[in-house]
Design a protein around this motif. Structure first.
Motif, short mmCIF file in Angstrom:
data_model
loop_
_atom_site.label_atom_id
_atom_site.label_comp_id
_atom_site.label_asym_id
_atom_site.label_seq_id
_atom_site.Cartn_x
_atom_site.Cartn_y
_atom_site.Cartn_z
N GLU A 239 0.85 -1.18 0.00
CA GLU A 239 0.00 0.00 0.00
C GLU A 239 0.89 1.24 0.00
O GLU A 239 1.67 1.43 0.93
CB GLU A 239 -0.91 0.04 1.24
CG GLU A 239 -1.96 -1.05 1.30
CD GLU A 239 -3.08 -0.85 0.32
OE1 GLU A 239 -3.25 0.29 -0.15
OE2 GLU A 239 -3.79 -1.81 0.02
N TRP A 244 3.14 -4.20 3.86
CA TRP A 244 2.63 -4.71 5.12
C TRP A 244 2.93 -6.20 5.21
O TRP A 244 2.78 -6.93 4.24
CB TRP A 244 1.12 -4.50 5.24
CG TRP A 244 0.69 -3.09 5.45
CD1 TRP A 244 0.35 -2.18 4.49
CD2 TRP A 244 0.53 -2.42 6.70
NE1 TRP A 244 0.00 -0.98 5.07
CE2 TRP A 244 0.08 -1.11 6.42
CE3 TRP A 244 0.71 -2.82 8.02
CZ2 TRP A 244 -0.17 -0.18 7.43
CZ3 TRP A 244 0.45 -1.89 9.03
CH2 TRP A 244 0.01 -0.59 8.73
N THR A 257 5.66 -3.09 8.97
CA THR A 257 5.72 -2.31 7.74
C THR A 257 7.16 -2.27 7.25
O THR A 257 8.09 -2.07 8.03
CB THR A 257 5.19 -0.88 7.94
OG1 THR A 257 5.98 -0.20 8.92
CG2 THR A 257 3.73 -0.88 8.36
N ASP A 285 -7.28 0.48 3.01
CA ASP A 285 -7.28 1.75 3.74
C ASP A 285 -6.89 1.54 5.19
O ASP A 285 -7.55 2.00 6.11
CB ASP A 285 -8.67 2.39 3.64
CG ASP A 285 -8.69 3.83 4.14
OD1 ASP A 285 -7.65 4.49 4.05
OD2 ASP A 285 -9.75 4.27 4.61
N ASP A 286 -5.82 0.77 5.40
CA ASP A 286 -5.28 0.51 6.74
C ASP A 286 -6.27 -0.21 7.65
O ASP A 286 -6.22 -0.06 8.87
CB ASP A 286 -4.80 1.80 7.41
CG ASP A 286 -3.56 2.35 6.73
OD1 ASP A 286 -2.97 1.63 5.92
OD2 ASP A 286 -3.19 3.50 7.02
N GLU A 309 -4.42 3.29 12.44
CA GLU A 309 -4.43 4.69 12.01
C GLU A 309 -3.39 5.45 12.81
O GLU A 309 -3.47 5.52 14.03
CB GLU A 309 -5.82 5.30 12.21
CG GLU A 309 -5.95 6.68 11.59
CD GLU A 309 -7.39 7.17 11.58
OE1 GLU A 309 -7.56 8.39 11.46
OE2 GLU A 309 -8.31 6.35 11.68
#
Length: 375
Positions: A239, A244, A257, A285-286, A309
């Protein structure tokens, strides 16, 4: 190494300086259902820039049915999520022969769909019409996944079992040719390699039993770098220039990460989740959706969403039950797909959930549904 705690979530920062220059390459879609966008028109662009009609299976969801051990009846179903049309056994329908294997993975790479069977073969089809393009059917033992690099295929394989059912001879098989053929080399790696990720001239290997990422030089066909982890890596997902890595430890999951421009292991997010399995889907989107299972004899299973987040992460249980065997996410409709094997007593089922966990619908699929893919 620095460490900070945020709301029970441990975040570690660690840097491994590796002298390899890598550029982004196509990512493998492995046992997860995600896409940057679904095509909503009836035409697609060819390599020449001309528009061509989409194929029969170009716009929808593929459901991977693993099949039953012994009968080797793995197959693929096609679902149109807008009309809810479901087409069964599309490999057999288009090739007039059964798949005849246990499906472990589906990999969409280089305009080809690779169907990896852990019973010792890889079938290669045109994703538009599911017609066979070739196969790798010799010199494999228990293949798990696949990645494409240039004109080569790299296939992770547990290798044969020894007398105590261990796999000390695990490897990554190399095949010269995108449409299959013979295995030209077996690269020795640590026990039980799972997911693969192709990046410029390198192949990342999730070496699950050894708790490490091994990096193969695709030209030299040898392991050149190893990154040690604190948990068992299962899946990769790219991403925004970051890779990830989903890993499992005792009573927790860890998301690492890896910066792809510098090949630097940066953050790790440790989330207390008991009984996590290797089944995961990313929504782009995480947010991640995973399955947990207490295993035999109770099989208390759950769907858990993990929100990452900034420097915080939260885990929320969305659904509980028994027999959960696969998880996916439709990024276009914001819907979660949960596959249930029903104990391999007959066919499995798929339940579609909203992002809040409300049941939208359920339908029957094949034997042992375990994965989804959108394209």
């Amino acid at each position: 190494m620095s460490q900070a705690t945020h709301g029970g979530i441990i975040i570690r920062n660690a840097r491994f300086h590796v002298t390899l220059k890598l550029n982004y390459k196509h990512m493998k879609l492995n046992k997860l259902l995600w896409a940057s966008a679904l095509i909503s028109v009836s035409f697609a662009c060819s390599d020449s820039g001309e528009e061509k009609p989409l194929g029969k299976y170009d716009n929808g969801i593929l459901i991977m049915n693993e099949g039953n051990f012994g009968t080797n009846d793995g197959e693929v179903y096609y679902l149109n999520p807008n009309t809810e049309e479901l087409l069964p056994n599309i490999f057999e329908a288009e090739n007039l022969r059964p798949f005849a294997g246990l499906l472990e993975d589906m990999v969409l790479e280089a305009d080809r769909l690779y169907l990896v069977a852990n019973t010792g073969k890889v079938e290669i089809v045109n994703p538009a019409d599911f017609k066979s393009l070739g196969a790798v059917s010799a010199e494999l033992d228990q293949p798990r996944s696949l990645a494409v690099n240039g004109s080569k295929l790299f296939i992770s394989d547990y290798g044969p079992y020894d007398a105590s059912y261990a796999t000390p001879d695990s490897y990554v098989a190399v095949v010269n040719g995108l449409d299959g053929g013979v295995v030209s080399k077996k690269i020795e790696v640590s026990d039980k390699p799972e997911d693969l990720f192709s990046y410029e001239n390198y192949i990342f290997v999730a070496s699950s039993e050894a708790n490490k990422i091994e990096i193969i030089d695709a030209t030299q066909e040898t392991v050149v770098t190893t990154i040690e982890l604190e948990a068992s890596p299962k899946q990769f997902n790219a991403e925004g220039g970051i890779l990830w890595v989903y890993a499992i430890a005792t009573d927790e999951v860890i998301f690492y990460t890896l910066n792809l421009s510098s090949l630097t292991l940066e953050n790790s997010y440790t989330v207390p989740v008991a009984n996590a399995t290797n089944r995961i889907s990313f929504d782009g989107d995480d947010k991640m959706y995973i399955l947990t299972s207490s295993g035999y004899p109770d099989y208390n299973d759950a769907v858990v969403t993990i929100d990452i987040e900034g420097n915080t992460a939260t885990a929320t249980e969305l659904m509980t039950g028994s027999g959960f065997y696969g998880i996916g996410f439709d990024d276009d409709l914001d819907q979660i797909y949960v596959a249930n094997s029903n104990g391999f007593q007959g066919n499995g089922t798929v339940t579609v959930l909203s992002e809040t966990g409300s049941v939208i619908r359920s339908f029957e699929v094949g034997r042992g549904p375990s994965g989804f893919l959108v394209y």
